[in-house]
Enzyme design. Structure first.
Site, mmCIF file in Angstrom:
data_model
loop_
_atom_site.group_PDB
_atom_site.id
_atom_site.type_symbol
_atom_site.label_atom_id
_atom_site.label_comp_id
_atom_site.label_asym_id
_atom_site.label_seq_id
_atom_site.Cartn_x
_atom_site.Cartn_y
_atom_site.Cartn_z
ATOM 1 N N GLU A 1 -93.864 -45.147 26.757
ATOM 2 C CA GLU A 1 -95.203 -45.412 27.269
ATOM 3 C C GLU A 1 -95.300 -44.794 28.662
ATOM 4 O OE1 GLU A 1 -93.536 -47.987 25.708
ATOM 5 O OE2 GLU A 1 -94.797 -47.707 23.938
ATOM 6 N N GLU B 1 -94.457 -54.913 22.505
ATOM 7 C CA GLU B 1 -95.649 -54.256 21.944
ATOM 8 C C GLU B 1 -96.272 -55.151 20.871
ATOM 9 O OE1 GLU B 1 -95.261 -50.633 19.584
ATOM 10 O OE2 GLU B 1 -96.765 -49.714 20.879
ATOM 11 N N CYS C 1 -100.168 -43.670 15.594
ATOM 12 C CA CYS C 1 -101.233 -44.461 14.960
ATOM 13 C C CYS C 1 -102.413 -44.700 15.893
ATOM 14 C CB CYS C 1 -100.688 -45.782 14.447
ATOM 15 S SG CYS C 1 -100.019 -46.804 15.754
ATOM 16 N N CYS D 1 -91.311 -47.269 17.588
ATOM 17 C CA CYS D 1 -92.729 -46.917 17.596
ATOM 18 C C CYS D 1 -92.838 -45.400 17.461
ATOM 19 C CB CYS D 1 -93.348 -47.390 18.908
ATOM 20 S SG CYS D 1 -94.992 -46.750 19.204
ATOM 21 N N CYS E 1 -96.307 -51.145 11.062
ATOM 22 C CA CYS E 1 -95.040 -50.477 11.427
ATOM 23 C C CYS E 1 -93.948 -51.488 11.703
ATOM 24 C CB CYS E 1 -95.251 -49.579 12.633
ATOM 25 S SG CYS E 1 -95.750 -50.492 14.111
ATOM 26 N N HIS F 1 -106.331 -50.977 14.962
ATOM 27 C CA HIS F 1 -105.013 -50.913 15.603
ATOM 28 C C HIS F 1 -104.177 -52.158 15.278
ATOM 29 C CE1 HIS F 1 -102.238 -48.770 17.920
ATOM 30 N NE2 HIS F 1 -102.233 -49.555 18.976
ATOM 31 N N TYR G 1 -100.081 -52.413 13.068
ATOM 32 C CA TYR G 1 -98.805 -53.083 13.314
ATOM 33 C C TYR G 1 -98.054 -53.359 12.019
ATOM 34 C CZ TYR G 1 -99.420 -52.884 18.259
ATOM 35 O OH TYR G 1 -99.540 -52.383 19.542
ATOM 36 N N THR H 1 -98.902 -45.199 24.864
ATOM 37 C CA THR H 1 -97.873 -44.893 23.877
ATOM 38 C C THR H 1 -97.881 -43.408 23.511
ATOM 39 O OG1 THR H 1 -97.944 -47.106 22.976
ATOM 40 C CG2 THR H 1 -97.212 -45.375 21.482
HETATM 41 C C1 LIG Z 1 -95.490 -51.317 24.405
HETATM 42 C C2 LIG Z 1 -96.965 -51.247 24.608
HETATM 43 C C3 LIG Z 1 -97.671 -50.157 24.119
HETATM 44 C C4 LIG Z 1 -99.035 -50.040 24.338
HETATM 45 N N1 LIG Z 1 -99.700 -48.924 23.916
HETATM 46 C C5 LIG Z 1 -100.995 -48.749 24.260
HETATM 47 C C6 LIG Z 1 -101.673 -47.542 23.933
HETATM 48 O O1 LIG Z 1 -101.106 -46.631 23.328
HETATM 49 N N2 LIG Z 1 -102.962 -47.411 24.306
HETATM 50 C C7 LIG Z 1 -103.608 -48.376 24.983
HETATM 51 O O2 LIG Z 1 -104.770 -48.192 25.316
HETATM 52 N N3 LIG Z 1 -103.005 -49.543 25.301
HETATM 53 C C8 LIG Z 1 -101.713 -49.741 24.969
HETATM 54 N N4 LIG Z 1 -101.078 -50.923 25.295
HETATM 55 C C9 LIG Z 1 -101.797 -51.873 26.110
HETATM 56 C C10 LIG Z 1 -102.159 -53.196 25.460
HETATM 57 O O3 LIG Z 1 -103.320 -53.090 24.706
HETATM 58 C C11 LIG Z 1 -102.273 -54.222 26.617
HETATM 59 O O4 LIG Z 1 -100.953 -54.477 27.049
HETATM 60 C C12 LIG Z 1 -102.984 -55.476 26.235
HETATM 61 O O5 LIG Z 1 -104.330 -55.256 26.001
HETATM 62 C C13 LIG Z 1 -102.820 -56.533 27.315
HETATM 63 O O6 LIG Z 1 -103.230 -56.043 28.562
HETATM 64 P P1 LIG Z 1 -102.253 -56.149 29.824
HETATM 65 O O7 LIG Z 1 -100.937 -55.616 29.447
HETATM 66 O O8 LIG Z 1 -102.957 -55.539 30.952
HETATM 67 O O9 LIG Z 1 -102.019 -57.673 30.048
HETATM 68 P P2 LIG Z 1 -102.943 -58.675 30.846
HETATM 69 O O10 LIG Z 1 -104.369 -58.341 30.609
HETATM 70 O O11 LIG Z 1 -102.511 -58.753 32.248
HETATM 71 O O12 LIG Z 1 -102.626 -60.026 30.085
HETATM 72 C C14 LIG Z 1 -101.588 -60.922 30.486
HETATM 73 C C15 LIG Z 1 -101.991 -62.334 30.096
HETATM 74 O O13 LIG Z 1 -103.149 -62.716 30.818
HETATM 75 C C16 LIG Z 1 -104.176 -63.122 29.914
HETATM 76 N N5 LIG Z 1 -105.459 -62.639 30.456
HETATM 77 C C17 LIG Z 1 -105.742 -61.392 30.869
HETATM 78 N N6 LIG Z 1 -107.020 -61.313 31.274
HETATM 79 C C18 LIG Z 1 -107.551 -62.505 31.100
HETATM 80 C C19 LIG Z 1 -108.841 -63.054 31.339
HETATM 81 N N7 LIG Z 1 -109.834 -62.333 31.829
HETATM 82 N N8 LIG Z 1 -109.044 -64.348 31.021
HETATM 83 C C20 LIG Z 1 -108.038 -65.092 30.500
HETATM 84 N N9 LIG Z 1 -106.803 -64.636 30.283
HETATM 85 C C21 LIG Z 1 -106.558 -63.364 30.578
HETATM 86 C C22 LIG Z 1 -103.848 -62.481 28.592
HETATM 87 O O14 LIG Z 1 -104.370 -63.180 27.483
HETATM 88 C C23 LIG Z 1 -102.334 -62.489 28.615
HETATM 89 O O15 LIG Z 1 -101.852 -63.714 28.152
HETATM 90 C C24 LIG Z 1 -99.716 -51.069 25.040
HETATM 91 C C25 LIG Z 1 -99.009 -52.183 25.494
HETATM 92 C C26 LIG Z 1 -97.659 -52.277 25.292
HETATM 93 C C27 LIG Z 1 -96.916 -53.473 25.834
#
Ligand SMILES: Cc1cc2nc3c(=O)[nH]c(=O)nc-3n(C[C@H](O)[C@H](O)[C@H](O)COP(=O)(O)OP(=O)(O)OC[C@H]3O[C@@H](n4cnc5c(N)ncnc54)[C@H](O)[C@@H]3O)c2cc1C
Ligand code: SF4
Lengths: 488, 98
Positions: A258, A447, A105, A101, A299, A293, A297, A192
């Site tokens: 991250e 990711e 982006c 990564c 990438c 965004h 991907y 990130t």
């Molecule tokens: C390597 C990596 C890089 C990233 N980089 C960035 C970045 O640069 N900037 C940024 O802003 N974000 C970044 N993210 C964040 C990414 O957008 C989130 O990981 C993603 O939106 C999921 O949120 P969470 O990780 O909190 O998972 P969760 O929200 O905890 O989700 C876990 C599971 O629970 C489910 N779930 C969650 N809430 C609900 C609900 N209300 N109802 C039903 N199901 C639900 C989801 O569908 C999923 O299956 C990154 C993530 C990763 C892993």
């Protein structure tokens, strides 16, 4: 004067930042030279260096719509479908050159989403967010800055809205309004490239309702603004980078990172606030950012290129490359990888002009593309591990190969052919390990799953965006339930 | 051999590459090969060099996604495959012989 920084200048610019970074429980005093962080800085540096290479500048640079000058594409607001397509191509190019990564982006996507949303808020409320935003954009372009796009809040209990959380800081919110700006508290998770960024652009993470007004905020700050603290995330196998430049790293040059970014009562001047309590525009900002965004991907296609190259190489080193099932598995990897490419090109090619002039990619196709990204890299990685053989996870270290005592045994027993040094075989296996289960698997796999939204987020969008009535009408007409204008 | 302005001397070629997202051949290696094969007879210059006789547009595939309209010179030669490279090389070799 617009400057197009090169890798060296970028690195030097980071040295001027006074970031408060913690890792393994300790303050990191020299972020740029820290052995764990440095490969990620190098990956961002590649986004600068490639803009200067004649053989890549055509996709790495663009013409600023503000100044007419040549700028790095990562600071550009898309002005045409061609821009959108080149964005996808840039993602593939850099993925294939860094195999990780390269972090830049997400800031580009935040800038583009804000350019659309600030314009729309102004249209409705007569505010002047777009004017502020364009001034900020000019500053980013002129100085060729890297911006962290900060959307994801810690979110606390997922079943509760921001205002209903037991701790109000679980979503970023305003804690004070002053004549010269606002004070905010909260955090952004999984950020990130956070400590490789000059700026951090904050956006709300979900749709906000009236009760969540204090959470419906967007703004930008210098990454070293007073009150911001970075806590680095761990990656599997991260401490191998402390072992020196051994091939156990897998990727000898690049990586990603991250961080959890904490905002403890941070002041934001009004000129850097781009949304303030207009909760009715939170969905718009989230959806436009997500679509951009999800396209980014692209990438993963580039990283896939490297993994496919590595799989073919290890097959040859092992003498298995002519086996029909191995050939077929390589074809399958390419098929999946190019299918991903189709998605990111298609959503760009079907892009359109928004009222302010910014081009937006196709929301439905972007979501379909990202949905594929949540799956195909896992299958490509599975096949790579199949072809690699078990040695990928059982081979001794580079130090064992170099050992005066046991090196000869490692050399002898892990040699497959007289024309391939054992070290080459171990190097390519370590690269496959790095991408499929080491530090780079954070970017290539998890990711791909959660970045830009978990799989369900795309499925909700797909359900919303497809024109089901249109499909039903066609079906009903063709079987004679309804009368249409078919050729009789 | 005469250049664009009718003077005897080297041919001057400005180079414009595509971005190279998924090239089907090594674009930089092809240009290097061409330069080596033609030796003293050709000089690679900046694309916007006023002295350039033509622009060599080198694209990694036939999509050829380069905006050729905005290039400073009308005279162009295109390479988007290895066979194109061979053809252009022969053409330039003949031209520089005469
Ligand atoms: C390597 C990596 C890089 C990233 N980089 C960035 C970045 O640069 N900037 C940024 O802003 N974000 C970044 N993210 C964040 C990414 O957008 C989130 O990981 C993603 O939106 C999921 O949120 P969470 O990780 O909190 O998972 P969760 O929200 O905890 O989700 C876990 C599971 O629970 C489910 N779930 C969650 N809430 C609900 C609900 N209300 N109802 C039903 N199901 C639900 C989801 O569908 C999923 O299956 C990154 C993530 C990763 C892993
Ligand atoms: S011409 Fe082909 S290789 Fe070059 S940037 Fe365009 S699509 Fe990529």
């Amino acid at each position: 004067m617009n400057k197009l920084m090169n890798a060296k200048e970028y690195e030097e610019s980071l040295r001027k930042l006074k970031l408060k970074v913690y890792m393994f429980g300790k303050r990191v005093e020299n972020v740029v030279d820290d052995p764990i962080i440095r490969p990620s800085m190098k990956a961002v540096a590649a986004t600068y260096e490639y803009a200067h290479k004649p053989e890549h500048e055509d996709i790495m640079t663009a013409t600023s719509h503000l100044t007419g000058k040549k700028i790095n594409r990562f600071t550009h607001i898309h002005q045409s479908v061609e821009d959108l397509v080149k964005k996808s191509k840039m993602g593939r190019l850099l993925g294939s050159q860094t195999a990780c990564c390269f972090q830049r982006c997400v800031g580009m996507d935040a800038l583009n989403a804000l350019s659309i949303t600030t314009h729309a808020i102004d249209e409705k409320y007569g505010t002047e967010y777009n004017k502020r935003f364009l001034k900020y954009l000019g500053y980013v372009q002129e100085n060729d800055l890297t911006c962290d796009g900060a959307m994801t809040d810690p979110k606390g209990n997922r079943s509760l809205s921001p205002a209903k959380q037991f701790d109000p800081d679980l979503f970023m919110h305003v804690v004070e309004e002053r004549p010269d700006g606002i004070v905010v508290s909260g955090a952004k998770a999984h950020q990130t490239g956070a400590v490789n960024s000059h700026e951090i652009i904050v956006m709300p993470t979900i749709t906000m309702r009236e009760e969540d007004r204090d959470y419906a905020i967007s703004f930008a700050l210098p990454s070293d603004a007073e009150g911001i603290t970075y806590i680095m995330g761990r990656q599997s196998c991260d401490t191998r980078k402390l072992e020196g430049m051994t091939f156990d790293r897998g990727n000898m040059f690049y990586g990603g990172h991250e961080a959890l970014v904490v905002f403890d009562k941070v002041f934001v001047p009004w000129e850097r606030v781009f949304m303030y309590k207009e909760y009715d525009f939170s969905t718009m900002l989230v959806e436009h950012f997500a679509a951009y965004h999800r396209q980014s991907y692209a990438c993963k296609v580039g990283v896939g290129d490297v993994l496919i190259g590595a799989a073919q190489t290890i097959a040859e080193y092992n003498g298995a490359e002519r086996a029909s099932h191995v050939k077929d598995k390589i074809i399958e990897m390419n098929h999946l990888n190019e299918t991903l490419f189709c998605g990111c090109i298609a959503c760009a090619a079907e892009g359109h002009r928004e009222p302010g002039g910014t081009y937006q990619n196709d929301l439905l196709l972007a979501n379909v593309h990202k949905q594929n990204v949540t799956r195909f890299p896992y299958e490509i990685a599975r096949i790579a591990q199949d072809i690699a053989g078990g040695l990928m996870v059982t081979c001794p270290s580079a130090a064992d190969l170099a050992s005066p005592e046991v090196g000869k045994w490692v050399e002898k027993y892990y040699r497959t052919r007289d024309d391939v040094p054992t070290e080459h075989r171990l190097r390519i296996l370590r690269l496959i390990e790095n991408i499929t289960m080491g530090t780079a698997a954070v970017g290539y796999l998890t990711e791909s799953m959660h970045g830009a939204g978990s799989p369900q987020a795309q499925r909700i969008m797909i359900a919303r965006l497809v024109n089901m009535k249109h499909k039903q009408k066609a079906a009903k007409e063709l079987c004679g339930i309804e009368k249409g204008d078919q050729v009789s | 051999m005469r250049d664009r302005k009718g003077r005897p001397g080297k041919l001057k070629a400005g180079i414009k590459y595509c971005g190279g997202c998924r090239p089907e051949f090594d674009r930089v290696a092809v240009v290097k090969e061409l330069r080596e094969a033609l030796g003293e007879a050709i000089e690679m210059v900046r694309m916007d060099d006023e002295e350039a006789d033509f622009i060599l547009v080198v694209t990694g595939c036939k999509t050829a996604c380069v905006d050729v309209e905005s290039l400073p010179l009308k005279a162009k030669k295109y390479i988007s495959s290895l066979s194109d490279a061979r053809r252009v090389m022969e053409e330039l070799a003949n031209k520089t012989k005469t």
